[in-house]
Enzyme design. Structure first.
Site, short mmCIF file in Angstrom:
data_model
loop_
_atom_site.label_atom_id
_atom_site.label_comp_id
_atom_site.label_asym_id
_atom_site.label_seq_id
_atom_site.Cartn_x
_atom_site.Cartn_y
_atom_site.Cartn_z
N HIS A 115 46.39 37.81 -90.63
CA HIS A 115 45.57 38.93 -90.17
C HIS A 115 44.97 39.64 -91.38
O HIS A 115 45.67 39.95 -92.34
CB HIS A 115 46.43 39.92 -89.37
CG HIS A 115 45.72 41.24 -89.13
ND1 HIS A 115 46.18 42.44 -89.62
CD2 HIS A 115 44.57 41.51 -88.45
CE1 HIS A 115 45.36 43.40 -89.26
NE2 HIS A 115 44.37 42.87 -88.56
N SER A 116 43.67 39.88 -91.34
CA SER A 116 42.98 40.65 -92.37
C SER A 116 43.26 40.05 -93.75
O SER A 116 42.90 38.90 -94.01
CB SER A 116 43.39 42.12 -92.27
OG SER A 116 42.47 42.95 -92.92
#
Length: 312
Positions: A115-116
Site C-alpha cells: 500500500h502506498s
C-alpha cells in the site's frame, strides 16, 4: 479460479503470530497470518503506518488457504529504528529490507502486496529482481513518488538540517500524549482517509507507553522518516524501472485516494509496465487512500482473484 469471500470471518482466520527477523541494527518485526508451513505473501504498509494496515484484509486472504507476512518497515511499528546518524531513503531502503527478508527465509520467488510506500517498494523490487517476483499488488499508487528535481533541491537543505535537529532531541524530550489525543491527531493527519476504527488499529503498533510519564504514550515511529525528500525519483528514472517489470501486476486505485500533480503521473508508469509485464490489471474502486483498511471487503475479492489466477 474465483475467490469465495464470505461476509464473516471466523476465528481460525483472524489469528497471527508476531515475528522478529534479525537485521544488523535490531529486528524487522511483523505479523504472520496463516500457516507458517507455507511461504507467505509479503505485505508492505505505507509511510508512517505499520503492519496493522492489513489487519482487515489479512483474514480474507488466509481464508483462501494463503499465508500473509505483514512487516513493520524499520522506523515503523515495532521494528527497530535505523542507527543514529543515518537517514531514511524510503523507496530504495525498502528494497534492501525486502531482500534481507527473502535471504533470511531463503525464498526463491515472492509475491508482494503493498500500500502506498509499500506499493512503490514492490515496484522497485520487481524491477531490480524481475526473475524473482511472481506477482505484486499495489494499492493506490503506481510507482515511487515522482518529484521535479528543482522542487527537491528547493527543500533539500532544510530537510538535511532538520535531521540534525532530531538528533539533538533525547528520549527525555520525546513528546508524550494521552491516547485520546493521539487518536485525534491521527484522525486529523489522515484527513478522512482512515476512520476511527482504522486509526485505533494503527495505534496498536504505532504507540507505546511513556517510560517516565504515567498514562501517557509516545509514537513508535522514527521522526527521521519525515525528512526523506532526497528519496524521490524523477519520471524518466521511474519509467526505466517500469520497463524492467515482467511479473503479473494488479493496481488498485481508490476514487478518493492519492492525488498527483500532474494527474497523468499515475498512469504513465502503468502504461510502460503494460508493455513488458505478463499481466497488468487496473481496477478503480470506491474509497479513500486506505481503502484496504476501511473497506477491506470491497478490495479482497479483487486481490484474491488476482492471486489465485494465472496470466492467460
Amino acid at each position: 479460479m474465483s475467490a469465495n469471500v464470505n461476509g464473516s470471518i471466523n476465528g481460525d482466520f483472524t489469528e497471527f503470530k508476531e515475528v522478529e527477523i534479525p537485521v544488523p541494527w535490531g529486528y524487522i518485526c511483523g505479523k504472520w497470518w496463516g500457516s507458517r508451513d507455507l511461504q507467505p505473501i509479503i505485505g508492505i504498509h505505507g509511510w508512517q503506518d505499520n503492519s496493522g494496515t492489513f489487519d482487515k484484509l489479512a483474514p480474507y486472504i488466509t481464508q483462501q488457504g494463503l499465508s500473509f507476512l505483514c512487516i513493520d518497515l524499520p522506523g515503523h511499528g515495532f521494528s527497530s529504528h535505523i542507527p543514529k546518524g543515518l537517514q531514511y531513503n524510503l523507496w530504495y531502503d525498502g528494497v534492501y529490507y525486502v531482500r534481507r527478508i527473502v535471504k533470511h527465509f531463503d525464498w526463491k520467488k515472492i509475491t508482494i502486496i503493498g500500500h502506498s510506500l509499500g506499493g512503490g517498494i514492490a515496484f522497485l523490487y520487481a524491477s531490480i529482481f524481475p526473475d524473482e517476483v511472481s506477482k505484486y499488488v499495489s494499492i493506490d499508487i503506481s510507482s515511487p513518488s515522482v518529484r521535479n528535481p528543482k522542487r527537491i533541491l528547493e527543500f533539500a537543505g532544510i530537510h538535511i538540517d532538520k535531521l540534525f535537529e532530531y538528533e539533538k532531541k533525547s528520549l527525555e524530550h520525546t513528546p508524550c500524549y494521552s491516547y485520546e489525543n493521539m487518536l485525534e491527531m491521527m484522525l486529523d493527519a489522515h484527513d478522512g482517509s482512515v476512520d476511527k476504527e482504522g486509526c485505533e488499529i494503527l495505534l496498536k503498533r504505532g504507540t507505546k507507553p511513556s517510560t517516565d510519564k504515567e498514562n501517557l504514550y509516545v509514537f513508535t515511529r522514527d521522526p527521521r522518516l519525515k525528512i526523506a525528500v532526497l528519496s524521490f525519483l524523477s519520471m524518466d528514472k521511474v519509467l526505466y524501472f517500469a520497463s524492467r517489470i515482467t511479473c503479473e501486476v494488479l493496481n488498485i486505485r481508490a476514487e478518493d485516494g492519492i492525488k498527483l500533480d500532474p494527474p497523468a503521473n499515475y498512469d504513465l508508469p502503468l502504461d510502460t509496465i503494460e508493455c513488458t509485464a505478463k499481466r497488468l490489471e487496473r481496477v478503480v474502486v470506491k474509497g479513500t487512500h486506505h481503502v484496504h483498511l476501511t473497506n477491506a471487503k470491497a478490495v479482497a475479492p479483487i486481490i484474491i482473484n488476482f492471486l489465485l489466477s494465472d496470466a492467460d
